[in-house]
Design an enzyme around this catalytic site. Sequence first.
Site, mmCIF file in Angstrom:
data_model
loop_
_atom_site.group_PDB
_atom_site.id
_atom_site.type_symbol
_atom_site.label_atom_id
_atom_site.label_comp_id
_atom_site.label_asym_id
_atom_site.label_seq_id
_atom_site.Cartn_x
_atom_site.Cartn_y
_atom_site.Cartn_z
ATOM 1 N N ASN A 55 87.423 -64.188 56.576
ATOM 2 C CA ASN A 55 88.005 -65.395 55.962
ATOM 3 C C ASN A 55 87.438 -65.185 54.394
ATOM 4 O OD1 ASN A 55 89.380 -67.573 55.040
ATOM 5 N ND2 ASN A 55 88.629 -68.814 56.686
ATOM 6 N N HIS A 59 97.833 -69.883 55.184
ATOM 7 C CA HIS A 59 96.590 -69.238 54.924
ATOM 8 C C HIS A 59 96.521 -67.765 55.137
ATOM 9 C CE1 HIS A 59 92.557 -69.051 53.739
ATOM 10 N NE2 HIS A 59 92.001 -68.827 55.060
#
Length: 333
Positions: free
Chosen positions: A300, A276
């Site tokens: 994020n 990620h």
Amino acid sequence: MIAVLFLAILCLEVDSTAPTPDPSLDVEWNEWRTKHGKTYNMNEERLKRAVWEKNFKMIELHNWEYLEGRHDFTMAMNAFGDLTNIEFVKMMTGFQRQKIKKTHIFQDHQFLYVPKRVDWRQLGYVTPVKNQGHCASSWAFSATGSLEGQMFRKTERLIPLSEQNLLDCMGSNVTHGCSGGFMQYAFQYVKDNGGLATEESYPYRGQGRECRYHAENSAANVRDFVQIPGSEEALMKAVAKVGPISVAVDASHGSFQFYGSGIYYEPQCKRVHLNHAVLVVGYGFEGEESDGNSFWLVKNSWGEEWGMKGYMKLAKDWSNHCGIATYSTYPIV
């Protein structure tokens, strides 16, 4: 096709004879479904309810342990509540490390002093939190985040850039779009293309489409890019001296999926096999500076409901926790 595949995976992880729903959770389940606009057919609902209950109880247990002092962070139910961990990782991550091209290496020995705290949001380098949706395009959001910061440093104008431009136009030989990609290749595309469109002119759709880039809508350029040596010390110096940095982490765990607040530390987190991409926008510590309370401030791309309004504090100076310093890079503009 994708929905069918995810449902097949779900059936493997949750037996078709799913347990009878816990009636004590009916109110919470219905509130969660309403909040997130979830609708299912009868068979699917039974499976999804079982997954949601499992996640709900995991979160409750963790937070009880947090109150007992066994963790430094809380967990919280969010839009991913009906996803198994396998589904979540496949759908919501998207970093795929590929062969690194010849590039500049960050010379961290040039910087002897760095401040104890940094938060580039306070200096205007960071755009609002975005949401990649059900598309494994974290690599694109990480890349645009670092490029947005460097363009602000150069022009003093903070302009959200287009992740969709990257998804549509980079080509399948260098990226897999909603199935993953690599930030360095995104920077290479912008360099070769001569620009990257604004988000306003080329809005995000969450799936690959035909390339619709027009040079007149470009708001960024890249001359080259820099690789940072894989240490937290080098990353700290880069964050302090350069601005927001693109990094990759291991986001494979339920604790990451449902992170709520506090300093995230997951004993099972890996320093390799990262999946990620995120953006480091600063670092600091909670309370008095001491061992064990330092953190990286991470932006994020899962919307503001996740974590601390879209951000995470990830444990710093804990042997490269979750691999945050393993792969880090930024563009030269």
